[in-house]
Structures are given as C-alpha cells and as structure tokens.
Design a protein around this motif. Structure first.
Motif, mmCIF file in Angstrom:
data_model
loop_
_atom_site.group_PDB
_atom_site.id
_atom_site.type_symbol
_atom_site.label_atom_id
_atom_site.label_comp_id
_atom_site.label_asym_id
_atom_site.label_seq_id
_atom_site.Cartn_x
_atom_site.Cartn_y
_atom_site.Cartn_z
ATOM 1 N N TYR A 154 54.859 45.660 13.060
ATOM 2 C CA TYR A 154 55.265 45.651 14.453
ATOM 3 C C TYR A 154 54.636 44.487 15.223
ATOM 4 O O TYR A 154 55.238 43.969 16.167
ATOM 5 C CB TYR A 154 54.892 46.977 15.121
ATOM 6 C CG TYR A 154 55.882 48.078 14.845
ATOM 7 C CD1 TYR A 154 56.901 48.374 15.747
ATOM 8 C CD2 TYR A 154 55.814 48.824 13.676
ATOM 9 C CE1 TYR A 154 57.825 49.377 15.496
ATOM 10 C CE2 TYR A 154 56.727 49.826 13.412
ATOM 11 C CZ TYR A 154 57.737 50.104 14.326
ATOM 12 O OH TYR A 154 58.650 51.086 14.055
ATOM 13 N N ASP A 155 53.434 44.097 14.855
ATOM 14 C CA ASP A 155 52.784 42.987 15.544
ATOM 15 C C ASP A 155 51.700 42.428 14.640
ATOM 16 O O ASP A 155 51.130 43.137 13.794
ATOM 17 C CB ASP A 155 52.170 43.459 16.864
ATOM 18 C CG ASP A 155 51.953 42.318 17.849
ATOM 19 O OD1 ASP A 155 52.278 41.162 17.490
ATOM 20 O OD2 ASP A 155 51.465 42.572 18.966
ATOM 21 N N SER A 156 51.414 41.147 14.793
ATOM 22 C CA SER A 156 50.375 40.498 14.001
ATOM 23 C C SER A 156 49.881 39.273 14.749
ATOM 24 O O SER A 156 50.553 38.755 15.652
ATOM 25 C CB SER A 156 50.897 40.098 12.612
ATOM 26 O OG SER A 156 51.916 39.120 12.739
ATOM 27 N N CYS A 157 48.706 38.814 14.378
ATOM 28 C CA CYS A 157 48.148 37.607 14.979
ATOM 29 C C CYS A 157 47.249 36.921 13.959
ATOM 30 O O CYS A 157 46.700 37.557 13.062
ATOM 31 C CB CYS A 157 47.365 37.919 16.255
ATOM 32 S SG CYS A 157 45.862 38.897 15.996
ATOM 33 N N GLY A 158 47.131 35.611 14.106
ATOM 34 C CA GLY A 158 46.254 34.831 13.249
ATOM 35 C C GLY A 158 45.151 34.197 14.082
ATOM 36 O O GLY A 158 45.328 33.893 15.261
ATOM 37 N N ALA A 159 44.008 34.001 13.481
ATOM 38 C CA ALA A 159 42.860 33.443 14.202
ATOM 39 C C ALA A 159 42.113 32.451 13.332
ATOM 40 O O ALA A 159 42.044 32.603 12.106
ATOM 41 C CB ALA A 159 41.916 34.555 14.657
ATOM 42 N N LYS A 160 41.596 31.439 13.977
ATOM 43 C CA LYS A 160 40.719 30.443 13.353
ATOM 44 C C LYS A 160 39.415 30.505 14.124
ATOM 45 O O LYS A 160 39.268 29.912 15.186
ATOM 46 C CB LYS A 160 41.370 29.062 13.436
ATOM 47 C CG LYS A 160 40.562 27.931 12.822
ATOM 48 C CD LYS A 160 41.315 26.616 13.001
ATOM 49 C CE LYS A 160 40.540 25.451 12.415
ATOM 50 N NZ LYS A 160 41.267 24.160 12.624
ATOM 51 N N ASP A 161 38.455 31.284 13.595
ATOM 52 C CA ASP A 161 37.226 31.585 14.323
ATOM 53 C C ASP A 161 36.055 30.743 13.839
ATOM 54 O O ASP A 161 35.855 30.578 12.631
ATOM 55 C CB ASP A 161 36.867 33.072 14.180
ATOM 56 C CG ASP A 161 37.907 33.971 14.825
ATOM 57 O OD1 ASP A 161 38.328 33.656 15.947
ATOM 58 O OD2 ASP A 161 38.293 34.976 14.200
ATOM 59 N N CYS A 162 35.310 30.228 14.791
ATOM 60 C CA CYS A 162 34.058 29.530 14.506
ATOM 61 C C CYS A 162 32.928 30.471 14.904
ATOM 62 O O CYS A 162 32.705 30.711 16.094
ATOM 63 C CB CYS A 162 33.994 28.220 15.280
ATOM 64 S SG CYS A 162 32.562 27.202 14.866
ATOM 65 N N LEU A 163 32.240 31.036 13.924
ATOM 66 C CA LEU A 163 31.191 32.033 14.158
ATOM 67 C C LEU A 163 29.854 31.313 14.237
ATOM 68 O O LEU A 163 29.291 30.890 13.229
ATOM 69 C CB LEU A 163 31.192 33.068 13.041
ATOM 70 C CG LEU A 163 32.573 33.678 12.719
ATOM 71 C CD1 LEU A 163 32.478 34.601 11.519
ATOM 72 C CD2 LEU A 163 33.126 34.413 13.928
ATOM 73 N N ARG A 164 29.330 31.193 15.444
ATOM 74 C CA ARG A 164 28.141 30.373 15.674
ATOM 75 C C ARG A 164 26.855 31.173 15.523
ATOM 76 O O ARG A 164 26.751 32.312 15.963
ATOM 77 C CB ARG A 164 28.174 29.767 17.080
ATOM 78 C CG ARG A 164 29.258 28.715 17.292
ATOM 79 C CD ARG A 164 29.165 28.183 18.710
ATOM 80 N NE ARG A 164 30.138 27.122 18.958
ATOM 81 C CZ ARG A 164 29.915 25.849 18.690
ATOM 82 N NH1 ARG A 164 28.746 25.478 18.186
ATOM 83 N NH2 ARG A 164 30.830 24.931 18.948
ATOM 84 N N ASP A 165 25.868 30.540 14.914
ATOM 85 C CA ASP A 165 24.476 31.007 14.891
ATOM 86 C C ASP A 165 24.360 32.488 14.529
ATOM 87 O O ASP A 165 23.796 33.301 15.282
ATOM 88 C CB ASP A 165 23.804 30.740 16.244
ATOM 89 C CG ASP A 165 23.723 29.254 16.554
ATOM 90 O OD1 ASP A 165 23.705 28.452 15.608
ATOM 91 O OD2 ASP A 165 23.667 28.906 17.750
ATOM 92 N N LEU A 166 24.901 32.841 13.376
ATOM 93 C CA LEU A 166 24.766 34.210 12.871
ATOM 94 C C LEU A 166 23.411 34.355 12.173
ATOM 95 O O LEU A 166 23.047 33.523 11.334
ATOM 96 C CB LEU A 166 25.885 34.532 11.890
ATOM 97 C CG LEU A 166 27.325 34.407 12.410
ATOM 98 C CD1 LEU A 166 28.311 34.739 11.297
ATOM 99 C CD2 LEU A 166 27.554 35.302 13.619
ATOM 100 N N THR A 167 22.680 35.399 12.500
ATOM 101 C CA THR A 167 21.400 35.666 11.837
ATOM 102 C C THR A 167 21.649 36.253 10.460
ATOM 103 O O THR A 167 22.466 37.167 10.307
ATOM 104 C CB THR A 167 20.548 36.629 12.670
ATOM 105 O OG1 THR A 167 20.334 36.074 13.969
ATOM 106 C CG2 THR A 167 19.206 36.882 11.995
#
Length: 280
Positions: A34-47
């Motif tokens: 029914y619905d979908s989305c795509g993402a290009k995520d930059c995950l900064r400074d993860l411990t």
C-alpha cells in the motif's frame, strides 16, 4: 512484449498478433504493497559498545580504523497515527555489529575488536484500514487484551511491515574521551548471544562511528485478486547432470570483459540518485 486485452465476459484473450488464447480466471491471495519509502541515511557519531575485554583495549587506544559493519537484526514496531485514519508510524531500531582495528601506540600491531552500535528511525506510511482479524491454520492465534475494551470500539489490525537494509558503509571513526555518560541500549537476546558476553558502558574513552545505509520500508496487506491463468508452470527443460570435471565447469563461465575494461565516468548515471542524503 505484446499487449494483451482481456474480455471479462469471455474466456479468451487476444495477443498483439490477433491470436486468441484461452485462459481460466482464478483467485489468488497475495500481499499488496500500500505504501513504501526509501531512505539514504547518514548515521553520525554512533557509540560502539564492547565487551569488558575489548573495552579495556579501547580505553588505551590512540586511534581506530573500522574494518566492517553488518546489520545483525532490526526491532520493528508499528502504531496507528491518531486523527489520521489508515496511516501508521513505523519505528525501526537497527542493531549493527562493528568490527574495528584498535591501535594502542606507535609501532604496535592493531588489536581486532567487535562491538555493537544501534540506530533508530521513524517513518509514517499509509497502510489502509481493516477491522477484520485474520487467522491461519499454520499460526497460533494471538489474543490482544485491547480487543475486549468496549470503550474503544473496533480495533484496527495493523498491516505487515517489511524493512530492507543494505550493508552499512563506514564513513568515519574516531576515539574520543567520554564527556557525558553513555547509556547502554536495550539488547535483544539474539544480539547478546552473538557477542557471547555482556556489553559494558565506556568510562574513559569510546569509539564513535559514522555509517551510511540505504533502506526501504513497506506496508502491505494480503488481498484477493482475480487473474487469468493460462497453464501450469511445467518445466520445459531437463535438469543437467552434475559434472566433476573442473575444466568443463570453467569452460561454461563467460569471459569477464567488464573486469578488464571498467566503465568510464561518462557511462555512469550519477545524477539520478533516488534518495536524498541527510549528511548535508
């Protein structure tokens, strides 16, 4: 591909050549997105959290280099959005195993450590609305206490959530002093078993990583569709016998031309990225 027009009142179709092909209408049940989305995520400074033995090396580390990162699992929850019927908020927590080489001093060999980083995201998608409960013979029925709350009326059943994620790309890493106490995230049992020992909270130094990942989130429900059925999928070729001759197997492999002649920059389509990046 030839176009096919179907007459709902007849049992035949006409292909592009004008020839009639017989078919039988059948009803199938399939998941509809029914619905979908795509993402290009930059995950900064993860411990990154380590076991006690590996954290001792991090406490005395001078520098670090991330060698690999892999998504172990994801914790997914879905809730309906208030005052917006048919829409759902999907919360995803990624559990990422991070492998790194820790250098404790100049001229010393690096020590290999593996830790855990977590990242969360939320998206809101349309998943339609359904009040019918679905039971299947191959699954144990689940009882929800909210179904017995007469004040809330009918309870809407949530759609199925599917999350696809690529292998994380290590963009940056550093060893930093701990300025504020880190909080150890909730670790599922399967993730805890992967590391074998309990993860600890850094005290003096911790490793921070920046990762880039691509992901697709989909909401789907099972629906019944009427489709034309032309014939059963009967195999048209015979299974080839297995051979133990390595040279014969090698002779069937096509020559890797692209490995010797890589494409030029002009041949790549770099201006059609489907998703925006949150790194800016």
């Amino acid at each position: 591909m030839s176009e096919v027009s179907i007459d709902n009142d007849a049992q035949t179709t006409q292909n592009g050549d004008g020839q009639e092909v017989q078919f039988e209408p059948v009803c199938i049940e399939v998941p509809r997105i029914y619905d979908s989305c795509g993402a290009k995520d930059c995950l900064r400074d993860l411990t990154v959290f380590f076991t006690a033995e590996d954290q001792d090396l991090v406490e005395t580390a001078a520098s670090v280099r991330v060698t690999k990162a892999s998504v172990l699992t994801a914790n997914i929850s879905v809730d309906s959005v208030a005052f917006n019927r048919g829409y759902y908020a999907v919360d995803v927590v990624f559990y990422i195993a991070v492998g790194a080489e820790v250098y404790t001093g100049r001229g010393t060999l690096p020590a290999t450590v593996t830790g855990l980083a977590t990242a969360s995201k939320r998206v809101v998608l349309y998943g339609s609305d359904a009040n019918a409960k679905i039971f299947s013979g191959d699954k144990t029925p689940e009882i929800d206490a909210s179904d017995f709350d007469s004040c809330n009326g009918a309870v809407s059943t949530a759609p199925k959530v599917t999350v696809q994620v690529s292998a994380p790309m290590a963009l940056a890493s550093s060893v930093e002093p701990v300025t504020a106490p880190d909080i150890l995230p909730f670790v599922p049992e399967a993730v805890a078993n992967y590391f074998g020992e309990e993860l600890v909270v850094p005290t003096a130094q911790h490793i921070l990583v920046t990762l880039g990942i691509f992901s697709i989130v989909q909401l789907s429900r099972n629906v019944q569709l009427m489709i034309p059925s032309y014939d059963f999928c009967v195999p048209r070729k015979e299974c080839a016998a297995k051979t133990d001759d390595p040279c014969e197997v090698f002779s069937k492999i096509e020559f890797p031309t692209e490995s010797f002649f890589p494409p030029s920059t002009a041949d790549t389509d770099s201006g059609s990225a489907p998703f925006g990046c949150g790194c800016e």
